[in-house]
Design a protein around this motif. Sequence first.
Motif, PDB file in Angstrom:
ATOM      1  N   HIS A  77      21.721  -5.551 -24.721  1.00 47.28           N
ATOM      2  CA  HIS A  77      20.523  -4.789 -24.510  1.00 47.28           C
ATOM      3  C   HIS A  77      19.828  -5.376 -23.205  1.00 47.28           C
ATOM      4  CE1 HIS A  77      19.495  -1.797 -27.725  1.00 47.28           C
ATOM      5  NE2 HIS A  77      19.530  -2.904 -28.694  1.00 47.28           N
ATOM      6  N   VAL A  81      13.909  -5.969 -27.442  1.00 45.35           N
ATOM      7  CA  VAL A  81      14.604  -5.617 -28.761  1.00 45.35           C
ATOM      8  C   VAL A  81      13.335  -5.185 -29.683  1.00 45.35           C
ATOM      9  CG1 VAL A  81      16.212  -5.454 -30.325  1.00 45.35           C
ATOM     10  CG2 VAL A  81      16.844  -6.565 -28.412  1.00 45.35           C
ATOM     11  N   SER A  97      15.454  -0.684 -28.427  1.00 46.86           N
ATOM     12  CA  SER A  97      15.027  -1.589 -27.367  1.00 46.86           C
ATOM     13  C   SER A  97      14.252  -0.760 -26.413  1.00 46.86           C
ATOM     14  CB  SER A  97      16.214  -2.610 -26.692  1.00 46.86           C
ATOM     15  OG  SER A  97      15.718  -2.670 -25.334  1.00 46.86           O
ATOM     16  N   ASP A  99      14.830  -0.834 -23.388  1.00 46.83           N
ATOM     17  CA  ASP A  99      15.648  -0.422 -22.446  1.00 46.83           C
ATOM     18  C   ASP A  99      15.932   0.950 -22.576  1.00 46.83           C
ATOM     19  OD1 ASP A  99      17.842  -0.362 -24.408  1.00 46.83           O
ATOM     20  OD2 ASP A  99      18.541  -2.203 -23.723  1.00 46.83           O
ATOM     21  N   LYS A 103      21.156   0.966 -30.623  1.00 47.88           N
ATOM     22  CA  LYS A 103      22.684   0.596 -30.749  1.00 47.88           C
ATOM     23  C   LYS A 103      22.920   0.282 -32.322  1.00 47.88           C
ATOM     24  CE  LYS A 103      22.424  -1.513 -26.208  1.00 47.88           C
ATOM     25  NZ  LYS A 103      23.607  -1.333 -25.311  1.00 47.88           N
ATOM     26  N   GLU A 115      26.231   3.243 -29.086  1.00 47.94           N
ATOM     27  CA  GLU A 115      25.086   3.410 -28.293  1.00 47.94           C
ATOM     28  C   GLU A 115      24.593   4.711 -28.229  1.00 47.94           C
ATOM     29  OE1 GLU A 115      23.858   2.432 -23.708  1.00 47.94           O
ATOM     30  OE2 GLU A 115      24.971   0.772 -24.717  1.00 47.94           O
TER      31      GLU A 115
END
Length: 305
Positions: A77, A81, A97, A99, A103, A115
């Motif tokens: 990540h 998270v 996350s 981001d 995952k 992912e």
Amino acid sequence: MSQPSVILATASYDHTIRFWEAETGRCYRTIQYPDSHVNRLEITPDKRYLAAACNPHIRLFDVNSNSPQPVMTYDSHTNNVMAVGFHCEGKWMYSGSEDGTVKIWDLRAPGCQKEYESVAAVNTVVLHPNQTELISGDQNGNIRVWDLRANSCSCELVPEVDTAVRSLTVMWDGTMVVAANNRGTCYVWRLLRGKQTLTEFEPLHKLQAHNGHILKCLLSPANKYLATASSDKTVKIWNVDGFKLEKVLTGHQRWVWDCVFSVDGEFLVTASSDMTARLWSMPAGKEVKVYQGHHKATVCCALHD
């Protein structure tokens, strides 16, 4: 180290993770965590490990050890998270996350196995009891179902445009899902088995639970209650049969960030910016224990009893 039958852990902005004796309120182990703050804690089904979701990694700690070092670190990540959890038999771990990704991890290997791209920052992820679907909620207000067998997004819905989904919870038998947002609203759906897709959402109820943010919503294991933890310093307990307000848990002095039920649904643990965690009796609607020791906001808690 002899392991208590009840594992209770909290994490705080003071960069520590603390383990508590649930009945006495005594802190028996502190892990210093200087790298980052911890957003979420989760205990493996076999009670052996504690996962700490951080920025931008996940660390796994041995519950039965006094070692301050993690047994495994999961990197890939690239931002905070916000969600972490486990397959019911502990075969794998999932995470979400800021981001924008969800995952899947093999616990024995440091690399990410799968992912899924959500694009917007992911705030919350729950595993459907069928163990084959993940449900995520993001900052743009999207709820998505990820089919782990087909490796695709099988369902997508937006309960309220541009309103972040803060927390998701699914009933243990897979019949209901609740999404809570930044405006204090809970959306409730009945989950149906679809023909093409595994799961279909049937709108059931819209609940204006709080005036402030809902930071965590959680269905109890006993099919009876929905708990909503809020920036208004309270936790409200709703009866899922009609969503009538049953109890308001008052005592925290600041935002309530997290909550977790005991396995029988008789107790609730909460974590708050007032630096405490608290244990509540559900039948009484009263606080029965305060866990004090953190020096800054207590933002997450984990319980395995």
